[in-house]
Write a protein that holds these residues in place. Structure first.
Motif, PDB file in Angstrom:
ATOM      1  N   ARG A   4       0.828  -1.195   0.000  1.00 23.62           N
ATOM      2  CA  ARG A   4       0.000   0.000   0.000  1.00 23.62           C
ATOM      3  C   ARG A   4       0.871   1.258   0.000  1.00 23.62           C
ATOM      4  NH1 ARG A   4      -5.419  -0.465   1.077  1.00 23.62           N
ATOM      5  NH2 ARG A   4      -6.379   1.585   1.090  1.00 23.62           N
ATOM      6  N   GLN A 110     -12.064  11.537   3.023  1.00 22.59           N
ATOM      7  CA  GLN A 110     -11.957  10.797   1.757  1.00 22.59           C
ATOM      8  C   GLN A 110     -13.285  10.732   0.992  1.00 22.59           C
ATOM      9  OE1 GLN A 110      -9.107  10.426   0.728  1.00 22.59           O
ATOM     10  NE2 GLN A 110      -7.750   9.089   1.854  1.00 22.59           N
ATOM     11  N   THR A 111     -14.207  11.625   1.329  1.00 21.48           N
ATOM     12  CA  THR A 111     -15.469  11.653   0.582  1.00 21.48           C
ATOM     13  C   THR A 111     -15.217  11.919  -0.898  1.00 21.48           C
ATOM     14  OG1 THR A 111     -16.555  12.470   2.577  1.00 21.48           O
ATOM     15  CG2 THR A 111     -17.752  12.770   0.508  1.00 21.48           C
ATOM     16  N   ARG A 128      -6.120   9.219  -5.745  1.00 17.76           N
ATOM     17  CA  ARG A 128      -7.103   9.850  -4.858  1.00 17.76           C
ATOM     18  C   ARG A 128      -6.876  11.364  -4.887  1.00 17.76           C
ATOM     19  NH1 ARG A 128      -9.775   6.672  -1.179  1.00 17.76           N
ATOM     20  NH2 ARG A 128      -8.898   4.598  -0.861  1.00 17.76           N
ATOM     21  N   PRO A 187     -17.664  17.876   2.110  1.00 16.12           N
ATOM     22  CA  PRO A 187     -18.528  18.480   3.128  1.00 16.12           C
ATOM     23  C   PRO A 187     -18.001  19.830   3.609  1.00 16.12           C
ATOM     24  CG  PRO A 187     -18.085  16.176   3.632  1.00 16.12           C
ATOM     25  CD  PRO A 187     -17.176  16.545   2.510  1.00 16.12           C
TER      26      PRO A 187
ATOM     27  N   GLU B  81     -27.444  21.266   5.374  1.00 20.65           N
ATOM     28  CA  GLU B  81     -26.045  20.894   5.536  1.00 20.65           C
ATOM     29  C   GLU B  81     -25.639  20.916   7.011  1.00 20.65           C
ATOM     30  OE1 GLU B  81     -24.112  19.560   3.320  1.00 20.65           O
ATOM     31  OE2 GLU B  81     -22.461  19.490   4.759  1.00 20.65           O
ATOM     32  N   ALA B  87     -24.154  16.584   2.794  1.00 22.81           N
ATOM     33  CA  ALA B  87     -23.133  16.165   1.827  1.00 22.81           C
ATOM     34  C   ALA B  87     -22.531  14.825   2.236  1.00 22.81           C
ATOM     35  CB  ALA B  87     -22.046  17.226   1.699  1.00 22.81           C
ATOM     36  N   LEU B  88     -22.292  14.672   3.536  1.00 15.85           N
ATOM     37  CA  LEU B  88     -21.706  13.414   4.010  1.00 15.85           C
ATOM     38  C   LEU B  88     -22.722  12.273   3.881  1.00 15.85           C
ATOM     39  CD1 LEU B  88     -18.875  12.923   5.134  1.00 15.85           C
ATOM     40  CD2 LEU B  88     -19.853  12.880   7.409  1.00 15.85           C
ATOM     41  N   HIS B  91     -22.780  11.352   0.145  1.00 17.05           N
ATOM     42  CA  HIS B  91     -21.574  10.883  -0.537  1.00 17.05           C
ATOM     43  C   HIS B  91     -20.649   9.998   0.302  1.00 17.05           C
ATOM     44  CE1 HIS B  91     -22.726  13.614  -3.714  1.00 17.05           C
ATOM     45  NE2 HIS B  91     -22.750  14.608  -2.865  1.00 17.05           N
ATOM     46  N   ASN B  92     -20.896   9.909   1.586  1.00 15.06           N
ATOM     47  CA  ASN B  92     -20.002   9.088   2.425  1.00 15.06           C
ATOM     48  C   ASN B  92     -20.804   8.571   3.617  1.00 15.06           C
ATOM     49  OD1 ASN B  92     -17.847   7.909   3.711  1.00 15.06           O
ATOM     50  ND2 ASN B  92     -16.546   9.728   3.674  1.00 15.06           N
ATOM     51  N   LEU B  95     -19.277   7.009   6.958  1.00 15.85           N
ATOM     52  CA  LEU B  95     -18.695   7.910   7.945  1.00 15.85           C
ATOM     53  C   LEU B  95     -19.773   8.762   8.624  1.00 15.85           C
ATOM     54  CD1 LEU B  95     -15.731   8.193   8.751  1.00 15.85           C
ATOM     55  CD2 LEU B  95     -15.628  10.282   7.394  1.00 15.85           C
ATOM     56  N   ARG B 161     -10.636   5.888  11.791  1.00 15.29           N
ATOM     57  CA  ARG B 161      -9.330   6.421  11.395  1.00 15.29           C
ATOM     58  C   ARG B 161      -8.222   5.383  11.573  1.00 15.29           C
ATOM     59  NH1 ARG B 161      -8.906  10.503   8.927  1.00 15.29           N
ATOM     60  NH2 ARG B 161     -10.548  12.049   9.003  1.00 15.29           N
ATOM     61  N   LYS B 166      -8.102   3.550   4.030  1.00 14.25           N
ATOM     62  CA  LYS B 166      -8.133   4.789   3.243  1.00 14.25           C
ATOM     63  C   LYS B 166      -8.133   6.037   4.131  1.00 14.25           C
ATOM     64  CE  LYS B 166     -13.084   5.535   2.217  1.00 14.25           C
ATOM     65  NZ  LYS B 166     -13.774   4.370   2.802  1.00 14.25           N
ATOM     66  N   LEU B 167      -8.650   5.898   5.345  1.00 12.58           N
ATOM     67  CA  LEU B 167      -8.595   7.029   6.273  1.00 12.58           C
ATOM     68  C   LEU B 167      -7.217   7.096   6.934  1.00 12.58           C
ATOM     69  CD1 LEU B 167     -12.116   6.851   7.986  1.00 12.58           C
ATOM     70  CD2 LEU B 167     -11.380   8.356   6.148  1.00 12.58           C
TER      71      LEU B 167
END
Lengths: 534, 305
Positions: A4, A110-111, A128, A187, B81, B87-88, B91-92, B95, B161, B166-167
């Motif tokens: 990674r 990471q949205t 990314r 966001p 918002e 938005a979160l 799209h996510n 989380l 996290r 990815k986080l």
């Protein structure tokens, strides 16, 4: 480099690629495009000796190796200087506020990743939106802030500033189309596209590094000769005269293009690439504007016949020089308004990004998109249309610079809904569209194996969208049309359809909006749209 | 049960750092120079068009027509918002399940803090006693729910996290510290509410002491720890990424939604003319900067043809 990829890896082991693209691992396409799922030519064996190729096995920029350790050190120091200049009012007032906000407030959720067509198509960590930004952010924290090195263990600023880092970062700045879809979903409102843009600026304005196609063969050539195509004033008039003759022969309508008409209501500025590569587009504009009785002209003064402004993609200085010339020449000619031809980045450069540097008497010249003008004309009743002449499947590509960035969404749709009985939307569309993969100058960049990458990776989501939009009639026996009212998008879609053989396999071709309008005109007896790859 | 007190000077010091640093950092963003237009659709204030991302540029000869803006649409977008983290959610989602309770918890704590200040103020001027009416009870409930939600959210975010590759890729030590700090504030707060009888009355007494510079009451250890942590958090907040709630105003209103064209003779034009007079020092050869030439000189220089 296996395993990674971490942020700090950008500065480590510079003799090998940071990532490798396996086309079998890209997001799958429907048959018959699933096997193989694309190929990216391998670089020639001696490539690594001639230029830096340590990012992803793809080379867009042909950056030469420094000739000595001293030169390498000087370039790295230069980069560090540029990093600081990005945060000074004098040098970067133009984007200081959005840049500072993007620098300091990303929360790392990471949205944005899933909004990015390049990442979504490839799953590569280095693509990314946050990877590039976080490298840059850590460099700023460590090398451009007071006590940056001291605080590095706490701030996580673990990226080393060295030749490997800057050479990879330069190439990585050109793996983003600057479409800003990532910024749209953030966001917080952080703009990773802007960070890629600012990195490109740093490289260009401080180190003098920029893609040859955008700089030497782009803005520099345009300022010297008049057009990034290399056409001078004489040649462009000759070419347009040929186009007028061809259009007259083809349509049976007398087509003439007025030049340098003082005080005209409309100065139409095309992307000069249209004149060279898609002559039917300026031809169709002439047919429509004449038929509607518009008081219009083209202009040959200075750079006025080429609306291209690649400065938008990499260099504020070049952007300003070109935008000022465009509007100054229009003012001199005494026209009322500049109408942008079908070119997305031209729209964004002249209509919005350069808007605030156009002060004083330059405000007299108004700037407007061709799309609302075409809508006015189509629904004015001045031209008779027969929509059944467009009775084939049509889908619309939304150029990011016109739609997501300017909010011009509906005029083109109202025209297509009226003139194209089989119009269908892509999913997603409008301001949520995916970039074609040719944005931010990529469509004209073709060095080494970059074309393969921009088609197979950057354009993948768009190609999938096109196929999905026509999924009800997938075979080549039904001819289908992708309407892309933007020159660079058309260039990318052309390369994409050719790469995949989509005309032969699926009957898909492409073109602009004005071609569909002319094709539906009752007075145009022969079909205007040719079902061929051009 | 352990007990303790907090020196007033420490409290004032921490609160003063918060106020001053908060103002300075906010003003610093606000005072950054006018930038080039960089709007991004959708711009919700565009009346009748914002819902699909359209703008006034869809109008032919838009400059001949009055700009039609909808404050209601803009406020509705902002509320969605702020209240729902839309938005979160869109799209996510993964989380969002942690981020939403975390933020709602913080909103409740801010509300409870305002209630606390109000109650302390009334106690300070003698309008009411420390246990006045239902206010302390109300504060306890709001704060209690706020602590629990914030703690659960912080734990979830912390776990994400650490566990989600990815986080983890872009998580810094500071980002983890921020979450741990908020978690500590929330957990001590929750413990104080649940284990210390009359904690709200003590907190109001503490607030009164702050407002009147009177003697700080002796409080239970966990409440003391909570108040110190909360004030330390406030003092630290303006120096951290957690100021993103202020930044968000600017990213939306001054970048994404700022589609104002320059008007001839207007304030924006005057500001722009000043900015264009600044000297340029970019070093690349094609820029032709020498540290004396300004942006106008550089942008208008003639290139030999």
């Amino acid at each position: 480099m296996s395993g990674r990829v971490r942020i700090k890896d950008i500065g480590l082991r510079g003799d090998q690629p940071l990532a490798e693209i396996d086309t079998d691992e890209l997001i799958p396409l429907p048959p018959p495009y699933d096997n193989p799922g694309g190929t990216i030519q391998e670089l020639k064996p001696d490539a690594a000796e001639r230029m830096v190729c340590n990012l992803d096995g793809v080379v867009a920029l042909s950056l030469p190796h420094p000739e000595s350790p001293e030169e390498e050190r000087a370039l790295v120091d230069h980069f560090a200087e540029g990093l600081k200049k990005l945060f000074t009012r004098e040098n970067n007032w133009s984007f200081l506020q959005p840049l500072t906000l993007a620098m300091e407030y990303c929360v790392g959720c990471q949205t944005c990743s899933d909004a990015c067509h390049v990442f979504k198509a490839s799953g590569q960590e280095i693509y990314r939106p946050t990877y590039r930004s976080e490298v840059w952010r850590r460099l700023v924290k460590k090398y451009a802030k007071p006590n940056g090195k001291l605080m590095a263990p706490l701030t996580g600023a673990d990226v080393d500033l060295n030749w490997t880092t800057i050479s990879r970062l330069y190439e990585l700045a050109y793996r983003c189309n600057l479409c800003r879809r990532c910024a749209q979903v953030c966001p917080i409102g952080v703009d990773n596209g802007l960070i890629a843009h600012e990195l490109r600026k740093l490289f260009s304005q401080e180190l003098g590094w920029a893609p040859r196609e955008l700089h030497e063969q782009g803005t520099v050539l345009q300022l010297q000769v008049g057009s990034s195509t290399g056409m001078n004033q004489v040649l462009v008039k000759d070419n347009v005269e040929f186009i007028d003759e061809d259009m007259t022969d083809e349509t049976g309508i007398e087509v003439t293009t007025p030049w340098d008409k003082e005080g005209a209501d409309v100065l139409l500025i095309h992307n000069a690439g249209e004149i060279m590569s898609w002559p039917e587009n300026p031809g169709a504009f002439a047919i429509i504007l004449n038929a509607a009785g518009i008081d219009w002209t083209l202009a040959s003064e200075g750079i006025e016949y080429d609306g291209v402004n690649y400065g938008l993609f990499y260099d504020d200085v070049q952007l300003a020089r070109i935008a000022l010339k465009h509007v100054s020449a229009a003012k001199k000619l005494g026209v009322k308004k500049i109408v942008m031809g079908e070119c997305g980045h031209q729209h964004k450069a002249i209509m919005t990004v350069a808007d605030r540097i156009l002060t004083g008497e330059l405000r007299d010249v108004k700037r407007v998109s061709c799309l609302p003008l075409l809508e006015e004309i189509v629904f004015s009743g001045k031209i008779e249309f027969d929509p059944s002449k467009n009775d084939f499947p049509v889908t619309l590509h939304d150029p990011c610079n016109i739609v997501r960035n300017l909010g011009i969404v509906e005029p083109q749709r109202r025209i297509l809904r009226y003139l194209c009985p089989q119009f269908r939307e892509m999913t997603p569309h409008g301001v949520d569209n995916y970039c074609c993969g040719g944005g931010s100058g990529f469509a004209v960049m073709s060095g080494n194996n970059f074309t393969d990458w921009r088609v197979a990776v950057a354009g993948r989501m768009k190609f999938k969208q096109i196929l999905d939009a026509f999924a009800d009639q997938p075979g080549p026996e039904v001819k289908k049309y992708v309407c892309a009212p933007c020159s660079n998008c058309k260039g990318q879609i052309r390369d994409m359809l050719q790469y995949w053989g989509a005309l032969e396999k699926s009957g898909i071709t492409y073109g602009g909006l004005v071609e569909l309008i002319v094709n539906a005109m009752v007075d145009v007896k022969e079909p205007f749209i040719k079902w061929e790859m051009h | 049960m352990m007990s303790g007190s907090i020196p007033l000077a420490v409290c004032y010091g921490l609160l003063a750092i918060f106020v001053v640093a908060f103002l300075i950092r906010s003003l610093k963003i606000a005072r950054l120079p006018l930038h080039l237009r960089w709007e991004l659709a959708p711009v919700p204030k565009e009346k009748g068009r914002g819902r699909y991302g359209g703008s006034y540029l869809e109008e032919f000869e838009w400059w001949k027509k009055p700009r039609e803006e909808s404050l209601v649409a803009e406020v509705a977008y902002m509320l969605e918002e702020i209240v729902f983290l839309k938005a979160l959610w869109a799209h996510n989602r993964r989380l969002w399940w942690f981020s939403y309770p975390f933020h709602i918890g913080l909103y409740l704590l801010v509300l409870a803090a305002f209630g606390g200040v109000l109650a302390s103020g009334m106690a300070a001027v003698g309008v009411a006693g420390l246990g006045w009416g239902i206010l302390p009870k109300w504060i306890v409930w709001v704060a209690g729910v706020g602590y629990v939600l914030t703690a659960l959210g912080a734990l979830g975010l912390l776990a994400s996290r650490l566990a989600d590759p990815k986080l983890r890729l872009i998580t810094t030590p500071v980002a983890l510290f921020n979450l741990v700090l908020v978690l500590a504030v929330a957990v001590t707060g929750a413990l104080a509410v649940t284990t210390v009888p009359g904690s709200a009355v003590d907190a109001v007494a503490f607030g009164r002491a702050l407002l009147t510079a009177g003697p700080v009451p002796h409080m239970a250890g966990v409440l003391t720890a909570h108040l110190i942590l909360a004030m330390a958090f406030l003092a630290y907040l303006p120096f951290s990424q957690m100021m993103h709630f202020v930044a968000k105003y600017f990213t939306y209103h001054q970048v994404r939604w700022d589609d104002r064209p320059l008007e001839r003779g207007g304030a924006m034009e005057r500001e722009m003319q000043k900015l264009l007079q600044q000297p340029v020092t970019w070093a690349a050869e094609h820029v032709h900067a020498d540290g004396r030439k300004n942006w106008v000189d550089i942008a208008t220089e003639e290139v030999p043809r």
